[in-house]
Design an enzyme around this catalytic site. Structure first.
Site, PDB file in Angstrom:
ATOM      1  CB  SER A  82       7.963  24.689  22.877  1.00 14.14           C
ATOM      2  OG  SER A  82       6.968  23.959  23.558  1.00 14.14           O
ATOM      3  CG  ASP A 125       0.941  25.440  19.056  1.00 12.86           C
ATOM      4  OD1 ASP A 125       0.565  24.394  19.627  1.00 12.86           O
ATOM      5  OD2 ASP A 125       1.948  26.070  19.401  1.00 12.86           O
ATOM      6  CG  HIS A 169       4.223  23.173  19.333  1.00 11.49           C
ATOM      7  ND1 HIS A 169       3.843  24.309  20.020  1.00 11.49           N
ATOM      8  CD2 HIS A 169       5.261  22.657  20.042  1.00 11.49           C
ATOM      9  CE1 HIS A 169       4.608  24.454  21.097  1.00 11.49           C
ATOM     10  NE2 HIS A 169       5.479  23.469  21.125  1.00 11.49           N
TER      11      HIS A 169
END
Length: 730
Positions: free
Chosen positions: A587, A673, A705
């Site tokens: 991320s 995602d 994600h």
């Protein structure tokens, strides 16, 4: 019985032998004998994962949920256990192949739970199971009223505010006609939303039944609980069973996508009237520019902040029913604002706040005493400070007392045993979640902590684990950052080891004592790596100024903090091999890796970026949560002229640094995602290969994600260590 299953740990050449066969349809706790003292991906996925737990009304028992995973069958099984309040006599209640979740006690001592999309109840020993709801499998969550005469049922309803319903005469059409923003969330297209229904609980023909369902948001196009992670904790019953407090962001489309303004509403089950507890009647939000950070707009003007314009969620009634408390962020558009505890007096409408130096992550009311003193605890709560999530109490005078002081993360909290003790869960970088009983101190006594479950002791006892160290490292702005350092599991004094810089996500998530089944420090240690994990600028637990520094400065101080941490490790820690350094992260951590690849000046020999942002201009319009990009970047990339932070952000985007890339990189991304689109990972990989840099792309068509499926998880771990070993060990 099936043949003994041998799980081959290809990374280490070890095997894990299952001494009890694994059932195809009823996956449960296994007696596992490992042939290696070092953790493997298979051993990690064999661990049970403790979820919800609940104390019985009389305080004598605890019911709890555990998830087990089968790599062979690529699925999970959620089961329920019951134990005595002291942790003895742990008994499995789930005997079928169907998962059973969300355990809750009824006043008569029965256990309610969810299975197959319906609410069931059983005796505390698992006998006399009865189906209570009959909805065709539509129930996704539930909460009984204190008198058990009513129940909240969470169910999904069709939603076509932003994606039009296809014509009935085209039943095989797969296209989606999108008319507004927020048409995707996290990992799915928004074609349904959850609503809470209230039903009456009655005995009909000798059978318990739920009747007269009422949608408390009937006709309203809003979700409750809120996407993507909200659950039944976002609703609560009043002690008299007459009112429901619930969380809702009553916005859709563009307005929803740029705002974090959710409120707490009070629904009267008798009059069917709803009252907003956060805002005055007739409140009208100021008009906003959807392409500019709300930080500088009228909605966040000082005179408007009293209207609770930020995230408000997770209400809880006080034991006497006079108050409702909830978690509250002050500003609109800022998902990482300070999480305060707001206390609302129902009779007067007055509010007060417990402003702690860090976020309140979870809380519960203390029991109401007959004679309440101002110094008595009113709340117990969890909060991160200096890289650990510990337990605190707050008095009616808002005086805060720390109850636990360990290198751990407490992850849930609730009162038990008639308010005499706290039932909580805890984990660390070296131990997965277990259930604990905490007895708050009386007078000058210390907090008493008793571990009740040892879910994975049979596995952990066979493993050699890495040891954790803590350092405070000077930063380039004259401050110090806390850095966790984990030694390899087979650490030997005098040897040097390849070392990984761990880059945290968020960008405002703590590097605390978390246990992860993917980013697991112990499995990195088992593979012979030192892990350097800095609490850089931007992370909670070091004051709000430290946390907020990162907004608008993704490529400045926090990146210098990363380099300061790895330089300290390379220069000052004798066991770190400065010629074998890697950087990994997901991320914002993946973004960090992409950026460090352009500025590291040959410090690192390998990179791994998972679900990272690569092109910030593209991400501005790709992500589904537009408030995030607005707050973090300041404004849209097409604005001219641009505010300084926006200009810096777009100028320093990693995709503009590829000309300086010179180091092998593994890019990982999930195609589902929708927070950071998979095209970001593909673009980074394509750029690396076109530049002639060794690179790999691990793409998951069915993951978001995170990586949630067992075999995908094993593939992730193997690819991760194969890549690192190739460049840092050979």
């Amino acid at each position: 019985m099936k043949k003994v299953l041998f799980l081959v740990a290809l990374l280490l050449g070890a095997t894990a032998t299952w001494t009890k066969a694994q059932d195809d349809v009823n996956i449960g706790r296994q007696n596992i004998k490992l042939d290696s003292e070092l953790m493997t991906p298979e051993a990690l996925w064999a661990m049970g994962r403790i979820g919800n737990c609940a104390p019985s009304p009389d305080g004598s028992k605890i019911v709890y949920q555990v998830g087990y995973y089968s790599v062979k069958h690529n699925k999970s099984h959620q089961v329920l256990y019951v134990m005595n309040a002291d942790g003895s006599n742990q008994t499995k209640l789930t005997t079928s192949s169907k998962s059973e979740t969300d355990p809750a006690w009824l006043p008569d001592g029965r256990i309610a739970f969810l299975t197959g999309g319906e609410v069931w109840a059983m005796n505390a020993d698992g006998t006399n199971r009865q189906q209570l709801s009959k909805t065709g499998g539509e129930v996704e969550g539930f909460k009984f009223s204190p008198d058990a005469k009513k129940v909240i049922l969470l169910k999904s309803i069709p939603f076509h505010e932003v994606i039009r319903k296809n014509p009935d005469d085209l039943p095989k059409a797969t296209g989606r006609l999108v008319t507004d923003l927020m048409y995707r969330h996290w990992d799915h297209y928004v074609e349904s939303i959850q609503h809470p229904f209230v039903a009456e609980v009655e005995m009909v023909n000798g059978q318990w039944s739920m009747v007269n369902e009422k949608d408390i948001l009937e006709g309203e196009p809003y979700e409750c609980p809120m996407e993507p992670f909200g659950g039944i904790e976002q609703l609560d019953w009043s002690p008299d069973s007459k009112s429901i407090a619930y969380t809702c962001r009553k916005k859709t489309g563009l307005e929803y996508s740029i705002s974090t303004d959710s409120d707490i509403f009070l629904y009267d089950t008798e009059t069917k009237q709803t009252t907003n507890l956060c805002k005055p009647a007739g409140y009208v939000a100021p008009q906003v520019d959807p392409t500019t950070t709300l930080r500088v707009q009228a909605v966040n003007a000082p005179e408007n902040l009293k209207n609770n314009v930020g995230y408000d969620q997770n209400p809880q009634f006080s034991p006497d029913g006079q108050y409702v408390a909830w978690l509250s962020m002050e500003r609109d558009g800022y998902e990482a604002d300070l999480n305060r505890l707001c206390i609302y007096h129902l009779a007067t409408g007055s509010k007060r706040y417990i402003n702690w130096k860090s976020d309140v992550d979870a809380f519960c009311w203390a029991p109401a005493a007959k004679k309440v003193k101002a110094a008595d605890p009113q709340f117990y709560f969890l909060s991160v400070w200096h890289g650990c999530c510990n337990m605190y109490s707050a008095s009616q005078k808002s005086e805060v007392t720390q109850l636990t002081e360990t290198w751990d993360d407490w992850t849930s909290i609730q009162m038990a045993n008639n308010g005499q003790q706290i039932l909580a869960t805890r984990q660390s970088l070296s131990t997965p979640t277990d259930i604990y009983r905490v007895t708050p101190p009386v007078k000058k006594q210390t907090t008493a902590i008793r571990q009740l479950t040892f879910e994975n002791k049979h596995i952990l006892d066979q493993l050699k684990l890495g040891k954790m160290q803590q350092y405070w490292v000077p930063t380039t702005d004259g401050k110090k950052e806390l850095v966790w350092v984990m030694l390899p599991a087979n650490y030997e004094e005098g040897k040097k080891y390849p070392t990984l810089l761990f880059c945290e996500g968020g960008p405002q998530s703590p590097v605390s004592q978390f246990w992860s089944y993917r980013w697991n420090f112990q499995i990195m240690a088992a593979n012979g790596y030192v892990i350097v994990a800095p609490n850089r600028h931007g992370l909670p637990g070091f004051g709000q100024e430290w946390k907020e520094q990162i907004s608008g400065d993704w490529t400045g101080q926090c990146m210098q903090d990363y380099l300061a941490a790895i330089d300290f490790a390379a220069d000052s820690l004798s066991f770190v091999d400065k010629d074998r350094l890697g950087a990994v992260g997901a991320s914002f951590g993946g973004f960090s890796v992409y950026y460090l690849a352009g500025i590291h000046e040959k410090r690192f020999k390998a990179f791994i970026a998972h679900d990272g942002a690569f092109n910030l201009a593209a991400m501005y319009t790709e992500t589904e949560e537009n408030w995030f990009s607005n707050w973090e970047y300041d404004e849209a990339y097409w604005h001219r002229p641009q505010m300084p932070n926006a200009k810096k952000t777009y100028h320093d985007s990693p995709h503009k640094m590829v000309e300086k890339w010179d180091t092998p990189i593994l890019c990982i991304h999930g195609e589902k995602d929708y927070r950071i689109n998979y095209t970001q990972g593909m673009s980074a990989f394509n750029a690396a290969r076109m530049k002639g840099i060794p690179a790999q792309l691990l793409i998951f068509p069915d993951e978001n994600h995170w990586v949630l499926k067992p075999q995908n998880g094993i593939l992730w771990q193997r690819s991760f260590f194969n890549w690192l070993d190739r460049w840092l060990k050979n």
